[in-house]
Motif scaffolding. Sequence first.
Motif, PDB file in Angstrom:
ATOM      1  N   ALA A  49       3.396  -1.230  -5.731  1.00 38.13           N
ATOM      2  CA  ALA A  49       2.958  -0.259  -4.725  1.00 38.13           C
ATOM      3  C   ALA A  49       1.712   0.465  -5.237  1.00 38.13           C
ATOM      4  O   ALA A  49       1.777   1.173  -6.247  1.00 38.13           O
ATOM      5  CB  ALA A  49       4.060   0.743  -4.417  1.00 38.13           C
ATOM      6  N   ALA A  86      -1.147   2.934  -3.600  1.00 42.81           N
ATOM      7  CA  ALA A  86      -1.423   3.694  -2.381  1.00 42.81           C
ATOM      8  C   ALA A  86      -2.830   3.443  -1.868  1.00 42.81           C
ATOM      9  O   ALA A  86      -3.754   3.129  -2.638  1.00 42.81           O
ATOM     10  CB  ALA A  86      -1.232   5.188  -2.642  1.00 42.81           C
ATOM     11  N   GLU A 117       6.034  10.365   2.284  1.00 43.55           N
ATOM     12  CA  GLU A 117       5.408   9.871   1.054  1.00 43.55           C
ATOM     13  C   GLU A 117       3.959  10.338   0.953  1.00 43.55           C
ATOM     14  O   GLU A 117       3.502  10.786  -0.104  1.00 43.55           O
ATOM     15  CB  GLU A 117       5.478   8.342   1.028  1.00 43.55           C
ATOM     16  N   MET A 118       3.224  10.254   2.065  1.00 47.49           N
ATOM     17  CA  MET A 118       1.822  10.663   2.049  1.00 47.49           C
ATOM     18  C   MET A 118       1.678  12.183   1.914  1.00 47.49           C
ATOM     19  O   MET A 118       0.744  12.677   1.296  1.00 47.49           O
ATOM     20  CB  MET A 118       1.120  10.187   3.314  1.00 47.49           C
ATOM     21  N   ALA A 169       1.783   1.428   6.705  1.00 53.25           N
ATOM     22  CA  ALA A 169       0.814   2.231   5.955  1.00 53.25           C
ATOM     23  C   ALA A 169      -0.337   2.487   6.906  1.00 53.25           C
ATOM     24  O   ALA A 169      -0.655   1.641   7.735  1.00 53.25           O
ATOM     25  CB  ALA A 169       0.350   1.513   4.694  1.00 53.25           C
ATOM     26  N   TYR A 219       7.206   7.073   5.567  1.00 49.38           N
ATOM     27  CA  TYR A 219       5.831   6.930   5.088  1.00 49.38           C
ATOM     28  C   TYR A 219       5.093   8.270   5.139  1.00 49.38           C
ATOM     29  O   TYR A 219       4.376   8.628   4.206  1.00 49.38           O
ATOM     30  CB  TYR A 219       5.078   5.890   5.910  1.00 49.38           C
ATOM     31  N   ASN A 258       0.789  -1.227   0.000  1.00 49.07           N
ATOM     32  CA  ASN A 258       0.000   0.000   0.000  1.00 49.07           C
ATOM     33  C   ASN A 258       0.824   1.281   0.000  1.00 49.07           C
ATOM     34  O   ASN A 258       0.262   2.361   0.205  1.00 49.07           O
ATOM     35  CB  ASN A 258      -0.935  -0.001   1.214  1.00 49.07           C
ATOM     36  N   SER A 259       2.121   1.165  -0.198  1.00 45.63           N
ATOM     37  CA  SER A 259       2.962   2.365  -0.221  1.00 45.63           C
ATOM     38  C   SER A 259       4.324   2.013  -0.785  1.00 45.63           C
ATOM     39  O   SER A 259       4.757   0.851  -0.754  1.00 45.63           O
ATOM     40  CB  SER A 259       3.129   2.944   1.197  1.00 45.63           C
ATOM     41  N   ARG A 260       4.988   3.037  -1.286  1.00 44.81           N
ATOM     42  CA  ARG A 260       6.381   2.885  -1.691  1.00 44.81           C
ATOM     43  C   ARG A 260       7.236   2.536  -0.474  1.00 44.81           C
ATOM     44  O   ARG A 260       8.186   1.752  -0.573  1.00 44.81           O
ATOM     45  CB  ARG A 260       6.845   4.197  -2.333  1.00 44.81           C
ATOM     46  N   HIS A 261       6.897   3.096   0.682  1.00 47.24           N
ATOM     47  CA  HIS A 261       7.614   2.787   1.918  1.00 47.24           C
ATOM     48  C   HIS A 261       7.589   1.285   2.203  1.00 47.24           C
ATOM     49  O   HIS A 261       8.623   0.686   2.529  1.00 47.24           O
ATOM     50  CB  HIS A 261       6.980   3.552   3.075  1.00 47.24           C
TER      51      HIS A 261
END
Length: 344
Positions: free
Chosen positions: A145, A147, A288-289, A264, A285, A125-128
Amino acid sequence: MISAPPLLLVLGPEGHGVTRYGDDVARAVGALRPGARTVRVADVAAGDRALAGLDAGARVHLHATDRLFGRTPEDAADVVERWAERMRLTLTLHDVPQPSDGTMFERRRAAYARMVAASARVAVNSRHEQLLMDEFLPGVARAEAIALGARTGIPPSHPGDATRDLRVLIAGFVYPGKGHRPAVVAAARAADELRRRGEDVGDVAVRAIGAPSRGHEEDVVRLRADAAELGVAFEVTGFLGDDAFAAELLAPGIPLAAHEHVSASRSMLDWVEAGRRPLVVDSRYAAEMDALRPGTLARYAPDELAARLVDAWLDPTSTRLAPGASLAPTLDDVAASYLAWWAA
């Protein structure tokens, strides 16, 4: 010809965050592709029965965290391997293992490696989280990934709070590492600073909007006692239905997402969907958000929390999103991403 999406298996008890999000995505996929099929099951036994009638090699997608399958990470890996033997299983993995898991880290890491190896493909659910897998699950196939999607594109608009109380609001379950203890300490310090400046501060409280996670009931007792020594009330709402939860998010106070080891976070989205701009402890994270939905978060370093609470109390409009703020990507955007990924 556009290929049909897989059967969307939604596993877990009603109210579990991963289960609810999997259901949200399934409904959005169904809205874009009316022929999409969703099966909702409360537990693994029900999942076994639902999948038993499928043809061998049928395509199935599942949002998964190890805690949905049984008591141990090994239980989760066993189930995924068993299901993957009969069908082409794709997974969206939540709660990706990281060292902050403590004594469970190595076991969770081994279990997730087994789940990835058994699956046809995996998303996170994220690049992280994608980077966490690169770091701590080396050698496994790289995850896609996609989001987390917001339920609404534009949040509601609300006036700023009008209260003399200093109230810090934390959404979600109560468990160690969620940030309740740092919030209590910071709230006490912020109230002291405001009063030193001559401000008329009312009650000081940290309010947990949710219930303690199973096995962490005693944490609430200790937090309440420790907070009282600092002159802070520690309040816990208990489990809330959707309407009551939404009302709590709109209540006067300073929204805070202080997860110390996030992978996430659905609770960050809960805040912005309600038109709130939460304080969010800085992390890879969070950055990123912040880049994904500019202006919707207020990032802070851990040692800045008390000062940021002072600022938010003095300017409560800073805890509300600007009118017309975009929350994209929405669930519709996410559903389109999944349809493209499944078809690739």
